[in-house]
Design a protein around this motif. Structure first.
Motif, PDB file in Angstrom:
ATOM      1  N   PRO A  79       0.030   1.273  -0.460  1.00 36.74           N
ATOM      2  CA  PRO A  79      -1.072   1.288  -1.434  1.00 36.74           C
ATOM      3  C   PRO A  79      -1.932   0.040  -1.437  1.00 36.74           C
ATOM      4  N   PRO A 138      -5.379   7.452  -0.300  1.00 42.57           N
ATOM      5  CA  PRO A 138      -4.824   6.212  -0.855  1.00 42.57           C
ATOM      6  C   PRO A 138      -3.352   6.098  -0.493  1.00 42.57           C
ATOM      7  N   HIS A 152      -0.762   5.600  -2.075  1.00 44.07           N
ATOM      8  CA  HIS A 152       0.260   6.096  -2.996  1.00 44.07           C
ATOM      9  C   HIS A 152       0.307   7.615  -3.082  1.00 44.07           C
TER      10      HIS A 152
END
Length: 359
Positions: free
Chosen positions: A201, A237, A239
């Motif tokens: 992340p 992203p 995450h």
């Protein structure tokens, strides 16, 4: 079994000892030397000629980036960066990849205090991948500067382009530079692009911002729910999985924090499967350099749904794992060198546009 010979550079004696224990616990690798900084390591590296180097960034006398640049100009070898987060953070690590590091491992100061055993699989798998990587020599400096980049050929935009077309990209080890090279030649009105690159992340926003500065198209970390527009690229992203969805007549992004697939979140397979489901023959798939098999099954689903797929060839990959797996199961129409990938993909976009006009 021939063991992968690893040299460790880190200013912390604790980290050097922990890395040595982790690496020596594996049957297929061994530490052949260690040093507290690059100046202490130089003669030892010449004498031992290791297969893989692990390198910290913040060290006394010479920092890791300075040493990496010198190493990749004079004696290139596979390097895995292993370092704590710094104030400069992800920009420093992206610079390391740009200079030729194969991969990176980010560890927090809390993890160091508690030991690094939880990193064993990540460290050893990345060393294995690095041992097979193709590293390239950096251009020599001229009058203290690197050779200026050669001008890139203009990619002619297709006639009658359609906003319905999409380019779906997946990559892992070596992918940050491969994605950059692919994107910077694209015209500003190319089809919308969705990208999954295996990254933590802390890196993806900086990576997207870097690509946005270098490219004619707009590049951003996906937020979820955006309408996918021509001339825009959306990066998963670190995450979340990135998925393609439809909202009425429009393609949109969706983010998911479902369990990792093939050990990864974001996963290339998740993105490719969603493209197969919602885009079908409107999609072009691109699988670039990377370790493992993530993306192969999803790319096969894309081809079965009518998409046209490209894989990066072995000679231009840092690690050929992901493209090789996709090719092996019949998911790929064309295998293309990285320098040719942008042109070949845009030629396919043009062919799709011409066909849709005739219909």
């Amino acid at each position: 079994m021939k063991k992968t010979r690893v040299f460790v550079i880190d200013d912390s004696a604790l980290i050097r000892n922990l890395l040595t224990q982790i690496i020596n616990s594996q049957p297929d690798m061994e530490v052949i030397g260690a040093a507290s900084d690059p100046l202490a390591a130089r003669e030892m590296i010449r004498a031992t000629n290791p297969d893989v180097l692990t390198l910290d960034i913040e060290m006394p006398r010479m920092d890791g980036l300075t040493f990496l640049e010198k190493l990749m100009r004079l004696h290139p070898m596979p390097v895995v960066m292993i370092s704590t987060l710094t104030n400069q953070g992800s920009d420093v690590r992206l610079r390391a990849l740009e200079l030729g590091a194969v991969d990176y491992i980010v560890k927090s100061k809390m993890d160091i205090r508690n030991g690094m055993e939880s990193y064993t699989d990540e460290i050893t798998n990345k060393i294995r991948a690095a041992s097979t990587a193709r590293v390239r020599r950096l251009e020599p400096l001229v009058n203290g500067h690197a050779h200026p980049a050669q001008p890139r050929p203009t990619i002619f935009k297709p006639q009658n382009s359609s906003t319905e077309k999409l380019i779906i990209v997946g990559a892992s080890t070596g992918g940050t530079e491969a994605i950059k090279d692919f994107l910077i030649g694209l015209p500003s009105d190319c089809p919308g692009i969705l990208i999954t690159q295996h990254m933590p992340p802390a890196f993806t926003r900086s990576f997207a911002e870097r690509l946005d500065r270098l490219s004619k198209i707009r590049v951003a970390e996906a937020r979820g729910g955006e309408r996918i527009l021509p001339g825009h690229a959306y990066l998963a992203p670190g995450h979340s999985h990135l998925l393609l969805k439809k909202n009425g007549a429009n393609y949109v992004t969706e983010l998911s924090q479902a369990e990792p697939i093939n050990r990864f979140r974001p996963s290339v397979d998740v993105l490719f499967h969603s493209a197969a489901k919602y885009a079908g023959s409107n999609a072009i798939g691109v699988i670039l350099t990377g370790m493992g098999k993530d993306g192969a099954a999803g790319m096969l689903a894309m081809r079965q749904a009518g998409a046209y797929n490209f894989a990066q060839d072995e000679a231009s990959c840092v690690v050929f794992g992901m493209p090789r797996e996709a090719i092996a199961i019949g998911a790929v129409e064309e295998t293309v060198s990285l320098p040719e990938m942008t042109r070949r993909v845009m030629n396919r976009v043009a062919a799709m546009s011409s066909r849709s006009v005739r219909i």
